[in-house]
Design an enzyme around this catalytic site. Sequence first.
Site, mmCIF file in Angstrom:
data_model
loop_
_atom_site.group_PDB
_atom_site.id
_atom_site.type_symbol
_atom_site.label_atom_id
_atom_site.label_comp_id
_atom_site.label_asym_id
_atom_site.label_seq_id
_atom_site.Cartn_x
_atom_site.Cartn_y
_atom_site.Cartn_z
ATOM 1 N N GLN A 103 -4.291 2.780 -34.289
ATOM 2 C CA GLN A 103 -3.634 1.506 -33.988
ATOM 3 C C GLN A 103 -3.929 1.107 -32.544
ATOM 4 O O GLN A 103 -3.522 0.038 -32.107
ATOM 5 C CB GLN A 103 -2.118 1.654 -34.169
ATOM 6 C CG GLN A 103 -1.708 1.990 -35.596
ATOM 7 C CD GLN A 103 -0.273 2.517 -35.650
ATOM 8 O OE1 GLN A 103 -0.014 3.702 -35.595
ATOM 9 N NE2 GLN A 103 0.664 1.602 -35.740
ATOM 10 N N ASN A 104 -4.609 1.991 -31.816
ATOM 11 C CA ASN A 104 -4.891 1.720 -30.401
ATOM 12 C C ASN A 104 -6.120 0.832 -30.258
ATOM 13 O O ASN A 104 -6.999 0.824 -31.111
ATOM 14 C CB ASN A 104 -5.098 3.034 -29.642
ATOM 15 C CG ASN A 104 -3.862 3.913 -29.698
ATOM 16 O OD1 ASN A 104 -2.775 3.415 -29.951
ATOM 17 N ND2 ASN A 104 -4.036 5.201 -29.481
ATOM 18 N N HIS A 121 -6.359 -2.365 -35.194
ATOM 19 C CA HIS A 121 -5.977 -3.535 -34.389
ATOM 20 C C HIS A 121 -7.104 -4.027 -33.492
ATOM 21 O O HIS A 121 -6.855 -4.705 -32.509
ATOM 22 C CB HIS A 121 -4.730 -3.212 -33.551
ATOM 23 C CG HIS A 121 -3.502 -2.969 -34.394
ATOM 24 N ND1 HIS A 121 -2.464 -2.154 -34.017
ATOM 25 C CD2 HIS A 121 -3.157 -3.435 -35.625
ATOM 26 C CE1 HIS A 121 -1.535 -2.140 -34.957
ATOM 27 N NE2 HIS A 121 -1.936 -2.900 -35.952
ATOM 28 N N CYS A 129 -16.465 -14.250 -29.283
ATOM 29 C CA CYS A 129 -16.473 -15.672 -28.942
ATOM 30 C C CYS A 129 -15.774 -16.442 -30.056
ATOM 31 O O CYS A 129 -16.076 -16.268 -31.227
ATOM 32 C CB CYS A 129 -17.914 -16.160 -28.793
ATOM 33 S SG CYS A 129 -18.030 -17.959 -28.695
ATOM 34 N N CYS A 132 -18.785 -19.110 -31.680
ATOM 35 C CA CYS A 132 -19.912 -18.633 -32.495
ATOM 36 C C CYS A 132 -19.629 -17.268 -33.124
ATOM 37 O O CYS A 132 -20.431 -16.744 -33.886
ATOM 38 C CB CYS A 132 -21.198 -18.582 -31.675
ATOM 39 S SG CYS A 132 -21.224 -17.269 -30.438
HETATM 40 ZN ZN LIG Z 1 -20.326 -18.155 -28.546
#
Ligand SMILES: [Zn+2]
Length: 245
Positions: A103-104, A121, A129, A132
């Site tokens: 979970q870290n 997680h 990004c 994109c």
């Molecule tokens: Zn991008």
Amino acid sequence: MDFDRELDAIASYMKSGGKAVALTGAGISVDSGIPDFRSEGGLWARFDPMEYATIDAFRRDPKRVWEMVFELEETVLNARPNEAHYALAELEKRGLLEAVITQNIDGLHQLAGSREVIEFHGSAARLVCLRCESRVPAKEIARCPPEPPICRCGGIYKPDIVFFGEAIPPAAVAAASYWASHCRLMLIIGTSALVSPASEIPVAALGAGALLVEANLGPTPLSALCAHRIEGSAVTTLPALVAAL
Ligand SMILES: [Zn+2]
């Protein structure tokens, strides 16, 4: 609870072919200098997660959320694995551990040498990004605080961690569910696994016939389901388990 007796029982089960999977949480990284976000000195004591860690907040005001992210990165990206992370990597190398479900978001299992790591997680060691969707190692991207880092396409980078309001990565859910139903022993380390959906993993393993083993500082709500428990910090209990094997 007799520590040595519990340890021996776990070790002999593992040696007899009871292949294990580990489920780890904040407790395993405390000795690497990463306080539990939910603890008193943790990140959420200073940054209300509902204001700084939801995907809506990020989309609305990424610069504000990056105030929190810069601080999180400061702690997490400079941390080093500890003896507990190395112990799990050693168990995998010896063929006694199949996978680590964590979970870290600190990437310390991989730095310690674990190969099969399921990041439930996500990871702060990567940026994604938002435009994109390309992913890059966080350390490769220059920072100019307080401005959020920007991708070549012009989109804003977000740490590749699961923000509140975002789904757990489907591949991680599928892998965790696979291991929960295929392991013979689940080693629960440094977590009370109370937060859903991670909380469903031990229950699924138990339902599939696995033995649950807990390595936490003290009893947790999970303890009643566990066949064996070793108490103490993970940097003590896990090296002791490796030594007992
Ligand atoms: Zn991008």
